[in-house]
Scaffold this active site. Structure first.
Site, PDB file in Angstrom:
ATOM      1  N   SER A  18       0.868  -1.168   0.000  1.00 11.30           N
ATOM      2  CA  SER A  18       0.000   0.000   0.000  1.00 11.30           C
ATOM      3  C   SER A  18       0.912   1.227   0.000  1.00 11.30           C
ATOM      4  CB  SER A  18      -0.925  -0.080   1.212  1.00 11.30           C
ATOM      5  OG  SER A  18      -1.922   0.903   1.158  1.00 11.30           O
ATOM      6  N   HIS A  45      -2.570  -1.291  -3.473  1.00 12.83           N
ATOM      7  CA  HIS A  45      -3.730  -0.414  -3.304  1.00 12.83           C
ATOM      8  C   HIS A  45      -3.523   0.799  -4.205  1.00 12.83           C
ATOM      9  CE1 HIS A  45      -4.356  -2.086   1.026  1.00 12.83           C
ATOM     10  NE2 HIS A  45      -4.717  -2.944   0.081  1.00 12.83           N
ATOM     11  N   ASP A 138      -4.603  -4.704   5.696  1.00  9.27           N
ATOM     12  CA  ASP A 138      -4.782  -5.673   4.616  1.00  9.27           C
ATOM     13  C   ASP A 138      -3.490  -6.490   4.463  1.00  9.27           C
ATOM     14  OD1 ASP A 138      -6.137  -6.904   2.546  1.00  9.27           O
ATOM     15  OD2 ASP A 138      -5.619  -5.389   1.046  1.00  9.27           O
TER      16      ASP A 138
END
Lengths: 190, 269
Positions: A18, A45, A138
């Site tokens: 991310s 992401h 995540d």
């Protein structure tokens, strides 16, 4: 097991990240040498605009074939695959990708957990999952699934990450096989 | 977590007892959907989940609706809608009558987006929009033209990026946390259940939109559905798919020519 033995046994390597992960990949990709013995699958992401720029940016950094995945593309060792924006990326038993635009998981689509969990189902022990920098939880469940299926798991060393939360979250949840800075990651993958 | 052989049992029950065939859905995604529903509805065991699916016809509605993905939005991928405005609709404008099929329309956001495009191109009066889905419940929602207010800001931005120049909020009236779209947009819509897995062609169309539906099917079922679309398209008509879907592995590809770089193909023969 020696690190080069680990990578020899891997049919696929997954990298999830991310915030702060793009820079890591921009350092990592140029160090990979063709032919890669495994399929490298990257889940980041991203903004949900259909920006193909990220795939183009990455493709400039490597001589290895790098594509943003289309639905039902075959998974071929030696290639690098990028999860498209705004879809979850899943792996099927028949060796193809499939896409899914269902609800976001961990506020994210693509979600790292979704791809990692489905890859664990398909590849079992022949899989290495790496979690990079990020400010989101995540990826932790995904690494757990890979470990449970007998695969190997690694995280970016939190101190070397732009945002250490994501790898740290994984380390708090389970023992990980490798904690690596970028140069150690390159050594493991080549 | 459900096992592969348990998925087979469940899919077999759904087909044998209720007529829904999910055996050619993408397995990885289907497995996630079943696990999600198992957790949401708090079944203590697979046996209890299976018993409910076998015996409770009310629950089947929910099960099928939740098994399928009903995520959709208005003017999703604005550039796609811009191409519809600039490349596709002008070539259809000379026709006396325009038939459009939204296959797998879910709650109808894309059907209303299309009606807005047609109205702005002054074609809505001679158009008919067939909107189908396998879930009767989502069609019921679509028919009402009532949507949540919260995403309207995003939809309005999408609309502007698609080349829309009107005030997007002029198309609806807001009441509390919901909006209702203008009746005249819905006048040319026909909603009906249709299952792409088992039902056939029911008309000839100038444009078929089926976006982010094929991703849930395996290649064999994709091929069946694409052939069904081919049979339902007249000469020089169009087929529109989702941003990551493609005709590239399909047998119908040779008959179609891609429009710009969008996921829109024109039937050439």
């Amino acid at each position: 097991m020696a690190e080069n033995e680990v990578i020899k046994g891997c049919k696929a390597v997954l990298i999830g990240g991310s915030t702060g992960s793009i820079d890591v990949l921009l350092s990592l990709l140029p160090a990979l040498r063709s032919p890669l013995p495994y399929a490298l699958i990257i889940v980041l992401h991203r903004k949900n605009t259909a920006d193909s720029n990220l795939a183009n940016l990455f493709a400039l950094k490597t001589s290895i074939s790098l594509v943003e995945v289309d639905d039902k593309d075959p998974i071929v060792p030696g290639n690098i695959y990028l999860a498209p924006a705004d879809y979850h990326l899943l792996l099927e038993q028949d060796g193809t990708f499939s896409l899914d635009d269902s609800e976001k998981i961990n506020y994210s689509r693509p979600s790292i957990d979704v791809t990692f969990e489905s890859a664990a189902d398909v590849y079992g022990p022949s899989l290495l999952g790496i979690l990079l920098s990020g400010a989101n939880a995540d990826g932790t469940n995904g690494l757990k699934a890979i470990k449970k299926a007998g695969g190997y798991i690694a995280v970016q060393q939190p101190e070397s990450a732009q945002v250490g939360f994501m790898p740290r979250q994984a380390m708090l949840t389970m023992p990980v096989d490798y904690v690596l800075d970028v140069s150690e990651m390159i050594t493991l993958l080549t | 977590m459900i096992e592969e052989d348990e998925i087979d049992l469940l899919l077999n029950d759904l087909y044998e007892l209720h007529g829904y065939d999910f055996t050619h859905y993408s397995r990885a995604s289907l497995k996630r959907r079943i696990n999600r529903l198992w957790a949401l509805d708090k079944f203590p065991s697979f046996a209890e989940l299976r018993y409910r699916v076998k015996s409770d016809t009310d629950y089947i509605k929910r099960f099928v609706e939740e098994l399928t993905v009903n995520v959709t939005e208005m003017f999703r991928d604005p550039q796609f809608y811009k191409t519809l405005r600039t490349e596709v609709l002008p070539t259809l404008s000379a026709k006396p009558f325009i038939r459009i099929w939204h296959a797998g329309c879910s709650t109808g956001e894309e059907v209303f987006s299309m009606a807005i495009l047609l109205r702005e191109a002054r074609l809505l009066h001679k158009s008919l929009l067939y909107a189908t889905d396998l879930n009767p419940e989502v069609l019921e929602a679509a028919r009402k033209g009532i949507f949540a207010l919260a995403p309207m800001k995003q939809y309005s931005e999408n609309y502007i990026h698609s080349g829309g120049t009107a005030d997007f909020s002029s198309y609806y009236t807001a009441q509390y946390s919901r909006v209702k779209f203008r009746e005249e947009l819905a006048e040319k819509m026909v909603f009906s259940t249709h299952n792409l897995v088992s039902d056939g062609s029911f008309n000839e169309f100038d444009l078929i939109l089926c976006r982010n539906v094929l991703i849930y099917f395996d290649k064999a079922l994709q091929e069946r559905v694409l052939t069904l679309f081919d049979e339902s398209l007249g000469p020089l008509s169009y087929l529109a798919l989702g941003a990551k879907e493609t005709l590239k592995f399909s047998t119908i590809q040779a008959k179609f020519k891609q429009v710009d770089s969008e996921k829109i193909w024109r039937k050439m023969k």
